[in-house]
Design a protein around this motif. Structure first.
Motif, PDB file in Angstrom:
ATOM      1  N   CYS A   1      62.972  56.209  52.652  1.00 30.33           N
ATOM      2  CA  CYS A   1      61.804  56.320  51.774  1.00 30.33           C
ATOM      3  C   CYS A   1      61.304  54.935  51.387  1.00 30.33           C
ATOM      4  O   CYS A   1      62.088  54.006  51.157  1.00 30.33           O
ATOM      5  CB  CYS A   1      62.164  57.108  50.518  1.00 30.33           C
ATOM      6  N   ILE A   2      59.997  54.800  51.297  1.00 32.54           N
ATOM      7  CA  ILE A   2      59.355  53.537  50.925  1.00 32.54           C
ATOM      8  C   ILE A   2      59.095  53.533  49.417  1.00 32.54           C
ATOM      9  O   ILE A   2      58.615  54.531  48.866  1.00 32.54           O
ATOM     10  CB  ILE A   2      58.029  53.356  51.685  1.00 32.54           C
ATOM     11  N   HIS A   3      59.367  52.424  48.783  1.00 36.61           N
ATOM     12  CA  HIS A   3      59.059  52.261  47.357  1.00 36.61           C
ATOM     13  C   HIS A   3      57.751  51.474  47.269  1.00 36.61           C
ATOM     14  O   HIS A   3      57.735  50.235  47.257  1.00 36.61           O
ATOM     15  CB  HIS A   3      60.216  51.556  46.647  1.00 36.61           C
ATOM     16  N   TRP A   4      56.656  52.232  47.229  1.00 40.58           N
ATOM     17  CA  TRP A   4      55.324  51.634  47.322  1.00 40.58           C
ATOM     18  C   TRP A   4      54.999  50.749  46.123  1.00 40.58           C
ATOM     19  O   TRP A   4      54.216  49.794  46.258  1.00 40.58           O
ATOM     20  CB  TRP A   4      54.269  52.724  47.474  1.00 40.58           C
ATOM     21  N   SER A   5      55.581  51.008  44.977  1.00 41.39           N
ATOM     22  CA  SER A   5      55.289  50.185  43.794  1.00 41.39           C
ATOM     23  C   SER A   5      55.758  48.745  43.977  1.00 41.39           C
ATOM     24  O   SER A   5      55.279  47.843  43.279  1.00 41.39           O
ATOM     25  CB  SER A   5      55.950  50.795  42.556  1.00 41.39           C
ATOM     26  N   HIS A   6      56.695  48.531  44.904  1.00 34.10           N
ATOM     27  CA  HIS A   6      57.209  47.189  45.153  1.00 34.10           C
ATOM     28  C   HIS A   6      56.791  46.647  46.524  1.00 34.10           C
ATOM     29  O   HIS A   6      57.195  45.541  46.895  1.00 34.10           O
ATOM     30  CB  HIS A   6      58.740  47.191  45.087  1.00 34.10           C
ATOM     31  N   THR A   7      56.016  47.411  47.271  1.00 35.73           N
ATOM     32  CA  THR A   7      55.696  47.060  48.663  1.00 35.73           C
ATOM     33  C   THR A   7      54.291  46.488  48.766  1.00 35.73           C
ATOM     34  O   THR A   7      53.360  46.954  48.102  1.00 35.73           O
ATOM     35  CB  THR A   7      55.841  48.301  49.566  1.00 35.73           C
TER      36      THR A   7
END
Length: 514
Positions: free
Chosen positions: A235-241
């Motif tokens: 899973c991607i952590h978009w808030s940090h990406t």
């Protein structure tokens, strides 16, 4: 005024390019000369000198590999693409280029901290509950660190190396121009289709430079396999990406390097090999999106005979036409049908210089060696690409990427389960492809498009009917033959109206309930 030699035309084009990237262009020429490849630089118009026997030397492949490594990530990636082109290069060149590695020395985190915090918009200590400054791994474009979010998830943080984008973009500009010049100036070089290869390289590198592309790829492939719990995509952590920083779940598993190691960990190698084959074939044939480099470093075997897909910076796409061609290719081999195989090869060789006789001979040779029995893809490709080269056939770059992914996965499967038969997996995937085409997910967009086109026709239907009726009424028949023709036309108009309205109604109902 016409130039006298192709080399002068090359030099003129190089001068136009040099104004923007003069320093890097000079570095390219100097590196080739230093490694005894001045003749190659001269052919490319770089102002170097050398003799044509340089490339015939037994050491030439090694010198080229070392030059590409010295020139950095863009040229390393170009060499890795060349290493897949066994349809163009001989075994010695391929073997040497396969040694190209993207590994690079690690950078102290102190040199990366400001870039990481700029991408995060906050200090590392507030973004993460824990951050390991010692990297897990490093490559020419990025390095990876372990961390833990404040919410408790263990993650990996992929950090792009500072200032790498401008340098790679300059390299791509130079290679694009050199490829175009080479195609214009030399029939020998034109056979290699250098412009197509550089286009492929540019697309691959620009995708890998932007980490949001990798993040979207992960989300897309996870959705593709949402119904199969055996396939895991982090899973991607978009808030940090962001473009320069990628944060995703950390997955702890075993790389598929050894069947003995997997079995010792309680993993069924037959089950994991079957799953790996199904995954890569479904990506290519059904989903139309595939992990372009599924080597052991990008795969993890997990408990419960599950498989994790990592490092999704490069995802290839397969058009419906290519999927059908690949199925036809494999079915022709399995059924030993040389005519059907020749048809596929002719489609793939379109635009090249190969004659139909050469294509037919290539198909017959391939059937003789590999037709009618189980497919060992690595052995097939070891014969297939040199055979194409002998017959003057050149494969399109998108097909090379597909075959590379399949051969890479086949190598993984043979490593952990040497008796694995890929042909059974291909047959299973073909059945799933046929089933998918009968399902609502395949037909719904087609029917929606049909309804839209019928709606546009429907908007014009009243005018068309009035015009047809007026024409019938304004042209009274003069004899019995004309009368019968008019009656037939009237009946045809009624049937068309009835059929069209029924088709519209059926399409609307299908879209509503599928």
């Amino acid at each position: 005024m016409r130039t006298k030699t192709p080399y002068l035309r090359i030099m003129l084009a190089t001068l136009r390019m040099a104004a923007r990237d003069r320093a890097r262009l000079a570095e390219l020429g100097a590196t080739l000369s230093r490694h005894g490849l001045g003749y190659l630089g001269a052919r490319l118009g770089l102002g170097t000198s050398g003799t044509d026997d340089e490339l015939d030397s037994p050491n030439a492949p090694r010198r080229l590999r070392r030059a590409l490594e010295e020139l950095g990530p863009t040229y390393i990636k170009f060499g890795q693409i060349l290493a897949t082109r066994t349809d163009l290069l001989g075994p010695k060149w391929i073997a040497e280029l396969e040694l190209l590695q993207s590994d690079a020395p690690t950078l102290p985190f102190a040199l990366l901290r400001s870039a990481v915090e700029q991408a995060l918009g906050e200090p590392v200590t507030s973004a993460f509950a824990q951050f390991e400054e010692e990297p897990l791994a490093a490559a020419s474009m990025a390095q990876v660190h372990r961390a833990r979010l404040a919410s408790g998830e263990d993650v990996v943080v992929k950090v792009r190396r500072p200032d790498i984008r401008p340098r790679m973009e300059a390299d791509l500009r130079i290679l694009t121009e050199l490829a175009a010049v080479a195609e214009r100036a030399s029939a020998d070089l034109r056979h290699f289709r250098p412009a197509a290869m550089i286009t492929q390289l540019s697309e691959a590198l620009l995708q890998e430079l932007d980490f949001t592309v990798e993040a979207r790829n992960a989300d897309t492939l996870r959705a593709d396999f949402a119904r199969d719990s055996r396939v895991v995509v982090p899973c991607i952590h978009w808030s940090h990406t962001s473009e320069a920083l990628l944060v995703m779940d950390y997955i702890d598993g075993i790389a598929p390097l050894s069947g003995d190691v997997l079995r010792a960990a309680g993993i069924d190698t037959v089950a994991i090999a079957s799953l790996g084959a199904d995954v890569v074939l479904d990506m290519v044939l059904i989903n139309g999106r595939f992990h372009a480099d599924p080597h052991p470093g990008n795969l993890r075997c997990l408990e419960g005979n599950r498989l994790a897909l990592l490092d999704l910076g490069l995802v290839g796409h397969v058009s419906p036409r290519r999927r059908e061609e690949f199925v036809s290719f494999t079915q022709a081999l399995l059924s030993s049908d040389s005519d059907a195989l020749a048809d596929v090869l002719m489609a793939w060789a379109a635009g090249g210089d190969a004659s139909p006789d050469a294509v037919r001979l290539a198909a017959e040779g391939l059937i003789a060696r590999h037709g009618g029995h189980g497919l060992i893809l690595s052995a097939l490709m070891a014969d297939f690409m040199p055979l194409l080269r002998e017959r003057g056939l050149v494969m399109p770059p998108d097909l090379i990427l597909i075959f590379k992914a399949l051969v890479t996965m086949d190598g993984v499967l043979m490593r952990i389960e040497p008796e694995f038969d890929l042909s059974a997996a291909i047959q299973r995937s073909t059945i799933r492809l046929a089933a998918a085409r009968l399902g609502p997910d395949h037909w719904q967009p087609i029917l929606r498009a049909l309804v839209w086109e019928l709606a546009k026709i429907g908007d014009s239907a009243p005018q068309l009917v009035r015009a047809a009726a007026k024409r019938l009424s304004d042209t009274p028949p003069s004899d019995s033959v004309a009368l019968r023709a008019q009656n037939q036309a009237s009946r045809a108009l009624v049937r068309a109206l009835w059929g069209g309205s029924s088709l519209i109604a059926a399409a609307i109902l299908a879209v509503r309930f599928l």
